[in-house]
Design an enzyme around this catalytic site. Sequence first.
Site, mmCIF file in Angstrom:
data_model
loop_
_atom_site.group_PDB
_atom_site.id
_atom_site.type_symbol
_atom_site.label_atom_id
_atom_site.label_comp_id
_atom_site.label_asym_id
_atom_site.label_seq_id
_atom_site.Cartn_x
_atom_site.Cartn_y
_atom_site.Cartn_z
ATOM 1 N N ALA A 72 7.376 4.030 18.358
ATOM 2 C CA ALA A 72 7.476 2.762 18.726
ATOM 3 C C ALA A 72 7.990 1.861 17.652
ATOM 4 O O ALA A 72 7.603 2.364 16.405
ATOM 5 C CB ALA A 72 6.192 2.095 19.224
ATOM 6 N N GLY A 111 5.562 7.765 19.358
ATOM 7 C CA GLY A 111 6.221 7.403 20.462
ATOM 8 C C GLY A 111 7.696 8.412 20.425
ATOM 9 O O GLY A 111 8.054 8.893 21.748
ATOM 10 N N GLU A 114 6.433 11.473 21.665
ATOM 11 C CA GLU A 114 6.101 11.470 23.033
ATOM 12 C C GLU A 114 7.379 11.315 24.006
ATOM 13 O O GLU A 114 7.623 12.112 25.009
ATOM 14 C CB GLU A 114 5.383 10.140 23.429
ATOM 15 C CG GLU A 114 3.981 10.024 22.931
ATOM 16 C CD GLU A 114 3.395 9.034 22.876
ATOM 17 O OE1 GLU A 114 3.789 7.700 22.412
ATOM 18 O OE2 GLU A 114 2.395 8.899 23.645
HETATM 19 N N1 3HC Z 1 8.916 0.734 13.374
HETATM 20 C C1 3HC Z 1 9.528 -0.299 12.673
HETATM 21 N N2 3HC Z 1 10.054 -0.015 11.478
HETATM 22 C C2 3HC Z 1 9.691 1.256 10.971
HETATM 23 C C3 3HC Z 1 8.848 2.308 11.705
HETATM 24 C C4 3HC Z 1 8.606 2.092 13.031
HETATM 25 N N3 3HC Z 1 8.011 2.941 13.689
HETATM 26 N N4 3HC Z 1 8.732 3.339 10.840
HETATM 27 C C5 3HC Z 1 9.449 3.134 9.661
HETATM 28 N N5 3HC Z 1 9.951 1.701 9.797
HETATM 29 C C6 3HC Z 1 10.939 1.028 8.853
HETATM 30 C C7 3HC Z 1 9.742 0.905 7.375
HETATM 31 O O1 3HC Z 1 9.099 -0.290 7.405
HETATM 32 C C8 3HC Z 1 10.956 0.862 6.395
HETATM 33 O O2 3HC Z 1 11.595 -0.556 6.671
HETATM 34 P P1 3HC Z 1 12.221 -1.251 5.158
HETATM 35 O O3 3HC Z 1 13.075 -0.395 4.704
HETATM 36 O O4 3HC Z 1 12.539 -2.693 5.654
HETATM 37 O O5 3HC Z 1 10.904 -1.365 4.210
HETATM 38 C C9 3HC Z 1 12.249 1.463 6.972
HETATM 39 O O6 3HC Z 1 11.429 1.911 8.267
HETATM 40 C C10 3HC Z 1 12.012 3.071 6.383
HETATM 41 O O7 3HC Z 1 10.707 3.811 6.399
HETATM 42 P P2 3HC Z 1 10.075 4.321 5.108
HETATM 43 O O8 3HC Z 1 10.462 3.805 3.744
HETATM 44 O O9 3HC Z 1 8.737 4.664 5.221
HETATM 45 O O10 3HC Z 1 11.052 5.632 4.911
HETATM 46 P P3 3HC Z 1 10.601 7.130 4.500
HETATM 47 O O11 3HC Z 1 11.825 7.966 4.824
HETATM 48 O O12 3HC Z 1 9.691 7.320 3.450
HETATM 49 O O13 3HC Z 1 9.446 7.709 6.122
HETATM 50 C C11 3HC Z 1 8.876 7.772 8.285
HETATM 51 C C12 3HC Z 1 10.121 7.675 7.278
HETATM 52 C C13 3HC Z 1 8.361 9.139 8.075
HETATM 53 C C14 3HC Z 1 9.432 7.757 9.630
HETATM 54 C C15 3HC Z 1 7.969 6.528 7.979
HETATM 55 O O14 3HC Z 1 8.623 5.602 8.017
HETATM 56 C C16 3HC Z 1 6.853 6.531 8.868
HETATM 57 O O15 3HC Z 1 5.684 7.497 8.857
HETATM 58 N N6 3HC Z 1 6.997 5.702 9.929
HETATM 59 C C17 3HC Z 1 5.882 5.386 10.839
HETATM 60 C C18 3HC Z 1 5.719 6.389 11.768
HETATM 61 C C19 3HC Z 1 4.569 6.075 12.831
HETATM 62 O O16 3HC Z 1 3.578 5.797 12.767
HETATM 63 N N7 3HC Z 1 5.008 5.964 14.317
HETATM 64 C C20 3HC Z 1 4.046 5.888 15.475
HETATM 65 C C21 3HC Z 1 4.354 4.421 15.769
HETATM 66 S S1 3HC Z 1 3.158 3.826 16.819
HETATM 67 C C22 3HC Z 1 3.444 4.522 18.239
HETATM 68 O O17 3HC Z 1 4.619 5.119 18.342
HETATM 69 C C23 3HC Z 1 2.937 4.148 19.632
HETATM 70 C C24 3HC Z 1 3.393 5.076 20.797
HETATM 71 O O18 3HC Z 1 2.479 5.935 20.988
HETATM 72 C C25 3HC Z 1 3.423 4.177 21.926
#
Ligand code: 3HC
Length: 710
Positions: A72, A111, A114
């Site tokens: 998400a 997500g 998912e």
């Molecule tokens: N939403 C919005 N922005 C996101 C994001 C997300 N889910 N994931 C990463 N970003 C952004 C970061 O803030 C960063 O932004 P910036 O360049 O402005 O600082 C950019 O993307 C790059 O991220 P990273 O620096 O972390 O890049 P990496 O390549 O090191 O890592 C990643 C990539 C493994 C995808 C890591 O970003 C990550 O773990 N992201 C979060 C994943 C996550 O937690 N997903 C679950 C979200 S909750 C959900 O999905 C709810 C659902 O069940 C309904």
Amino acid sequence: MAIETAAPAAFSPVTHELRGKVLLVTVDNPPVNALGVDVRRGLAAAIEHAETDATVQAVLIVGAGRNFIAGADIREFGKPPQPPALPDVLHRIEASHKPVIAAIHGAALGGGLEVALAAHYRLAVAGAKLGLPEVQLGLLPGAGGTQRAPRLIGAEAALSLMLSGRHVGAQEALKLGLVDRVGASEDILAEGLAYAQELLASHAHVRRTRDAQGLADRAASQAAIDAARADTAKKSRGLFSPLKIVDCVQAALDESFEEGLRFERKQFLACLESPQRAGLVHAFFAEREVQKAPETKSATPRAIETVGVIGGGTMGAGIAVAVLDAGLAVTMIERDDAALARGRAHVEKVYDGLIAKGRMKPEAKAQILARFSGSTSYDALANVDLVIEAVFEDMAVKQAVFAELDRVCKPGAVLATNTSYLDIDAIAASIKRPQDVVGLHFFSPANIMKLLEVVVPKAVSADVVATAFELAKKLRKVAVRAGVCDGFIGNRVLAVYRTAADHLMEDGASPYQIDKAVREFGFPMGPYQVSDLAGGDIGWATRKRRAPTRDPKARYVQIADRLCERGWFGQKTGRGYYLYPEGARTGTPDPEVEAIIAAERERAGITPRTFTDEEIIRRYMAAMINEGANVVHEKIALRPLDVDMTFIYGYGFPRYRGGPMKYADTVGLANVLADIREFAKEDPLFWRPSPLLVELVERGADFASLNQTA
Ligand code: 3HC
Ligand code: NAI
């Protein structure tokens, strides 16, 4: 099901094109293909298109760039929801009458996974990272993940993924049954299209995860849920979402799929609204923001392959291990052969510990140590790219070391000090190349603790600071930029809230009550446990050193001195604030300490009073927040979020509260200021409201507003 969706944006991040009979749907929403509103709309529209276009026989979903879909869009949390909701889009995907295939490369997280679970077939290639990390953001999978994952891979495996938030690679995903196939190459498009063709050729049917039989063995599923519940109750102290994840899996076992989805939605929304979600999401973004110091944008880091470490004591050895673990070469310098042998032994002990626990093979240790060398002569540092000094905390000793470095190091070598408190400007000014001198303040144990304060003296050149941030990345540490002052960000703020704790102790709270209140707030240990662990002698030496310059009007609590005079330095001497009989690592309260405290109160003319745990926390946190505000005000920290990261990664501040400054916003800055003014009535010298706090309250602003404008 028709779902409510506005027309896709003119430039939709989701495109689709026919490849033979396969509709190729590409999600292209940099940087990580998060499922923002336009992606949700685009996915829904693509599926509608596939259903109505008779030439389409199958749908293939891929991500553009380095990832499938990272989840998400975290930036949308806390804002008004915009349709279509992700669960509805995924319902539409799963309900498709034509087979939908997800081809996964890079991250398929939250997500994103998912989406793949709602598809009918899944393929991953090497380098894929699959996971349900919502728990790390104070959430649970909220788009059917808690219902589909257990049905697909069983309750035990699904719980383990959702409760740990860990990522699994393609092969493990295949073993778990999370994907059907691992591609032979990393060409995601070719692999995905070939798989789709193959499924069409074999007349593969639509196969919905909601009908999968992973929960068919009810007894085994119930046992897994019970075990996870017991374990979670024990381990996830204070956290809101983990037990809700277990509840959702229970619903998956007991209820219909639709009922389970409804239950999951309700729990997800409760998590979304919780302050823990706000704290954890703040920490997620702050962790990324903090690494973007101005110098990392304006300068190119110098190349670092070889590192000199001076001093093989507690810190030098830990730093050497951290640097070796990052794949770099280390040359350690010590005063004499015996000290060098001890330094090397300290380093080896870390790896021997890993071998004993079965977490490292002896061959791996040998390979790492091949990059380690030691010397008692500074000449061995002639060619290193960077030096980190970790000798005694004494200006004269440090300046002597830097004079040697000035003499032997090659031009352009970065010269760093690990000093805790000393004036790095003065160290830099004592040599001919102040532009190369920077502070790299590690935390003990340096190979484990994630925080690295990058302390930026006046004369340092920007590329040296950029190099420090680059090194932190290699060491997998979170670097926070700090200015030069006594204690930088962390230790300076620590000194103030520790003093507040000492005042509470002398005024009537026992150290045991203070520790308990602080633990219940979410820290792993209270301040007196920390003191016993670190060794009371260190603080004692600092207090003695500072005695001549201490403000005679300032309140000074002598309890710690009374313990140190008896040689009670904590765990290493078997007693400190607590008793540690026979080398025990957890202490028990000591009535003799309580008697000493009572005597000290009497000596100071204090009639003890009682404090509730809440009163303790209010004072402890007010002191931390106020000094945090001073540190930002004086530009020692760039923004409040830098203070937050320092405390989460260096001092055990509970991540789910987002750090002290985020916590202050949650409580309300006006309330914090009111507390400080109240406490100031008793001790106006100690409780002086930070000018920044006063200004923010007058403007009706919060710390978060400073994070945004920086
Ligand atoms: N939403 C919005 N922005 C996101 C994001 C997300 N889910 N994931 C990463 N970003 C952004 C970061 O803030 C960063 O932004 P910036 O360049 O402005 O600082 C950019 O993307 C790059 O991220 P990273 O620096 O972390 O890049 P990496 O390549 O090191 O890592 C990643 C990539 C493994 C995808 C890591 O970003 C990550 O773990 N992201 C979060 C994943 C996550 O937690 N997903 C679950 C979200 S909750 C959900 O999905 C709810 C659902 O069940 C309904
Ligand atoms: P320590 O006393 O364990 O180790 C210091 C080492 O430096 C000793 O092995 C000593 O032999 C060696 N040494 C002294 N003078 C030397 C010289 N001229 N040349 C080569 N080696 C020399 O001390 P510790 O705890 O490792 O601290 C080192 C530095 O790290 C200090 O500046 C301290 O303030 C800082 N620091 C300490 C932390 C801690 O938790 N111990 C945390 C963060 C920083």
